[in-house]
Design an enzyme around this catalytic site. Structure first.
Site, short mmCIF file in Angstrom:
data_model
loop_
_atom_site.label_atom_id
_atom_site.label_comp_id
_atom_site.label_asym_id
_atom_site.label_seq_id
_atom_site.Cartn_x
_atom_site.Cartn_y
_atom_site.Cartn_z
CB ALA A 225 -0.92 -0.38 1.21
CB CYS A 226 4.26 2.23 1.66
SG CYS A 226 3.25 2.12 3.78
CB THR A 227 4.72 0.43 -2.97
OG1 THR A 227 6.46 0.04 -2.19
CG2 THR A 227 5.45 0.55 -3.76
#
Length: 160
Positions: free
Chosen positions: A50-52
């Protein structure tokens, strides 16, 4: 011994000051963005799914944000070394601040208790702040769902 109540910033509050090391060397400070709107997105960990996706989405819109005069900054508790690898691996164009001491996360109220699979722990709650040119918080997105988020932030930034 009394516990400190978690900070809870609201729309209209003055953005909390910060001075943190960043990817590529040097430091990033709130003062660097004086007189300019700023999006700060807090994310839990470099190079996770998700952060990517979130960082790539903001990078894809970076030129659009720049055209309307809005700066972008990503913040996580990861190290500068981790940020450097993350930026290189995914060709990110947004500065990433290394908040290893979690001071900025605590000042913005995003270092909170979380739970997963019945286990509770402290961590960064994915949150985005839109700060107006005067240094006050114009909009807050709490517990962000990544899909379409960067586009939503861009739409709000255009309204400033």
């Amino acid at each position: 011994m009394t516990e400190l109540a978690p900070v809870e910033l609201k729309i209209g509050d003055k953005a909390a000051d910060f001075d943190l090391p960043r990817d590529g060397g040097g430091h990033v400070r709130l003062a660097d963005f004086a007189g300019k709107p700023l999006v700060i997105y807090f994310y839990p960990k470099d190079d996770t799914t998700a952060c990517t996706t979130e960082s790539i989405s903001f990078t894809a819109l970076a030129a659009d944000f720049a055209k309307i005069g809005v700066a972008l900054l990503g913040v996580s508790p990861d190290s500068v070394k981790s940020h450097d690898k993350f930026v290189k691996k995914h060709a990110l164009s947004i500065p990433l601040a290394a908040d290893e001491e979690k001071a900025m996360a605590m000042a913005y109220g995003v270092w909170r208790e979380k739970s997963m699979y019945g286990r509770t722990y402290m961590g960064v709650v994915r949150t985005t702040f839109l700060i107006g040119a005067g240094g006050r918080i114009a909009r807050i997105w709490d517990k962000v769902k990544v899909a379409g988020h960067a586009e939503d932030v861009f739409a709000a930034a255009k309204e400033l």
